[in-house]
Design an enzyme around this catalytic site. Structure first.
Site, mmCIF file in Angstrom:
data_model
loop_
_atom_site.group_PDB
_atom_site.id
_atom_site.type_symbol
_atom_site.label_atom_id
_atom_site.label_comp_id
_atom_site.label_asym_id
_atom_site.label_seq_id
_atom_site.Cartn_x
_atom_site.Cartn_y
_atom_site.Cartn_z
ATOM 1 N N HIS A 195 -8.150 31.262 16.093
ATOM 2 C CA HIS A 195 -8.161 32.402 17.016
ATOM 3 C C HIS A 195 -9.547 33.046 17.051
ATOM 4 C CE1 HIS A 195 -7.245 36.171 18.989
ATOM 5 N NE2 HIS A 195 -7.922 36.737 18.014
ATOM 6 N N ASP A 220 -25.583 31.964 15.429
ATOM 7 C CA ASP A 220 -24.613 31.388 14.502
ATOM 8 C C ASP A 220 -24.141 32.512 13.597
ATOM 9 O OD1 ASP A 220 -27.242 31.331 12.807
ATOM 10 O OD2 ASP A 220 -25.625 31.021 11.362
ATOM 11 N N CYS A 233 -6.032 30.817 22.721
ATOM 12 C CA CYS A 233 -6.341 29.974 21.554
ATOM 13 C C CYS A 233 -5.095 29.201 21.103
ATOM 14 C CB CYS A 233 -6.889 30.824 20.410
ATOM 15 S SG CYS A 233 -5.620 31.610 19.401
ATOM 16 N N CYS A 251 -4.645 35.871 24.879
ATOM 17 C CA CYS A 251 -5.632 34.935 24.314
ATOM 18 C C CYS A 251 -5.123 33.507 24.514
ATOM 19 C CB CYS A 251 -5.829 35.226 22.837
ATOM 20 S SG CYS A 251 -6.880 34.013 21.993
ATOM 21 N N CYS A 279 -2.408 31.736 19.628
ATOM 22 C CA CYS A 279 -1.765 32.688 20.546
ATOM 23 C C CYS A 279 -1.087 31.982 21.717
ATOM 24 C CB CYS A 279 -2.796 33.670 21.093
ATOM 25 S SG CYS A 279 -3.620 34.643 19.828
ATOM 26 N N ASP A 308 -29.907 24.168 9.048
ATOM 27 C CA ASP A 308 -30.945 25.082 8.556
ATOM 28 C C ASP A 308 -31.769 24.340 7.508
ATOM 29 O OD1 ASP A 308 -29.338 24.971 6.352
ATOM 30 O OD2 ASP A 308 -28.683 27.052 6.433
HETATM 31 ZN ZN LIG Z 1 -5.788 33.828 19.908
#
Ligand SMILES: [Zn+2]
Length: 418
Positions: free
Chosen positions: A379, A298, A338, A336, A341, A95
């Site tokens: 996550h 963003d 990620c 999930c 998880c 920016d």
């Molecule tokens: Zn997750």
């Protein structure tokens, strides 16, 4: 001279303005609609670059304001530019620093030449002008750079729109800057900001010394007024640039109130250039904005809320500090993929490929262990990247039913202050 970026539209929805695309930069390509994690000070807080990439992020945002004050653009340029400095070899957007100069710094003056403020690092006097903002971004070497615009906070009352009190020195500086001779008139100050945004964009474009490898985006301001947005969009888009952004949206008002302005403004931006909505937002806001034709986003929400133990799930946010998670063996969100998880799929050897449990995460936050913010940030970052992948699938198949029933129906959005 080759263009700094190429933008291809790969598919368009027949039922709304959404489009699927790809932006190619000097540091690789990213798919659109894209969500950019925020690396304020040259780091996505607590997350190693390869793990940021593992969440699905293809482009990051860095804040010019922070990097110019510390460690300084000269130093970053000397060490090979911001990609080499932070160890991220993919695309980066910076920016202009203007928004933070207004919102974070102790402002001395605002005028036609720019903003003068006191450094939050060492108290020295710093001047930010259109030319200086571009010079700093040219030194940083980011792939997409943003125009320096005039975006003063609302000071109509004692409080700004977020309910936070505007610093008295900033209020005084904006008053001095107003053309109004008598009492401060907010409407005339907004009109001035709009005109100035256009004049400053012309100066940014002239000052830009690396147009072959850095793409300058212009920003449309205009507040909540449709006519002011139209006026600004016409003039900003008259300047031929590789992309355009909608600014002044995430400044405090609920997105529901600004959504019609975003839809109105998106229609005024060129079809063949990427469109970036700055600082937005929650899942529902992203779905709605993609439908309005926006391509890039963003927001600090995934990382800021992650650091505060607030995890995004398909059913809204959960507070992992809550006592009900004390002995909960489940991952943050079953299903999930990620690193928190589903560590096994990321090559993390946990016993029996077990996920990090809500009980463990709650303990980490209670004990002040830094692994808590790291895992929940991972996550949350993945949650937003999964959403973007679903959005891109929805555009490809032009089937919005699943996304809409999941996100647009979420009238109640748990508000978790960061
Ligand atoms: Zn997750």
């Amino acid at each position: 001279m080759p263009d700094a970026i190429q933008f291809e539209v790969l598919a368009r929805s027949r039922t709304c303005a959404a489009r699927l695309g790809r932006v190619t930069t000097a540091h690789g390509a990213f798919d659109t609609p894209a969500f950019m994690p925020v690396g304020t000070q040259g780091a996505v807080k607590g997350i190693l670059p390869h793990l940021v990439r593992a969440t699905g992020a293809q482009i990051l945002l860095n804040n010019t304001f922070h990097l110019m004050l510390r460690p300084g653009a000269d130093l970053i340029a000397k060490l090979g530019g911001v990609h080499a400095f932070m160890g991220w070899d993919g695309p980066i957007l910076t920016d202009s620093g203007g928004y933070q100069a207004y919102s974070l710094a102790d402002v001395n003056s605002v005028d036609d030449e720019g903003v003068t403020f006191k450094s939050i690092v060492d108290g020295s006097t710093v001047r930010l002008s259109p030319e200086r903002a571009i010079e700093v971004q040219n030194q940083l070497g980011s792939d997409i750079i943003m125009a320096f615009d005039d975006c003063p906070p609302a000071i109509a009352g004692n409080e700004d729109e977020t309910g936070a009190t505007v610093d008295p020195r900033l209020r005084e500086a904006i008053r001095r800057d107003s053309r109004a001779t008598g009492d401060y008139d907010h409407a005339s100050r907004l009109a001035l900001a709009n005109e100035r945004t256009v004049r400053w964009l012309e100066r940014c474009n002239r000052a830009h010394s690396r147009p072959s490898d850095q793409a300058l985006f212009g920003i449309v301001q205009g507040g909540t007024d449709f006519d002011a947005r139209s006026w600004c969009a016409e003039r900003v888009c008259n300047i031929d640039l590789p992309g355009y952004a909608i600014g002044g949206v995430a400044v405090g008002e609920p997105f529901e109130e600004i959504a019609p302005v975003v839809e109105h403004t998106a229609r005024l931006l060129p079809e063949d250039k990427p469109r970036y909505l700055m600082g937005v937002g929650y899942e529902r806001d992203l779905v709605q904005s993609v439908r309005a034709g926006l391509d890039m986003f963003d927001c600090v929400l995934p990382t800021r809320n992650g650091r505060n133990a607030n995890a995004f799930t398909d059913n809204g946010q959960i507070r992992l500090r809550n006592a009900r998670f004390r002995d909960d063996a489940a991952p943050i969100e079953p299903g999930c993929d990620c690193p928190a998880c589903d560590p096994a799929s990321h090559g993390w050897a946990t016993p029996d490929a077990r996920p990090f449990s809500r009980a463990y995460l709650r303990h980490l936050f209670a004990a002040g262990e830094m692994l808590g913010p790291i895992l929940v940030s991972l996550h949350n970052l993945r949650h937003f990247q999964r959403l973007m992948a679903e959005i891109r699938d929805a555009i490809r198949s032009d089937d919005w039913s699943a996304l809409e029933s999941r996100w647009l129906g979420q009238v109640e959005r748990p508000h978790e202050p960061g």
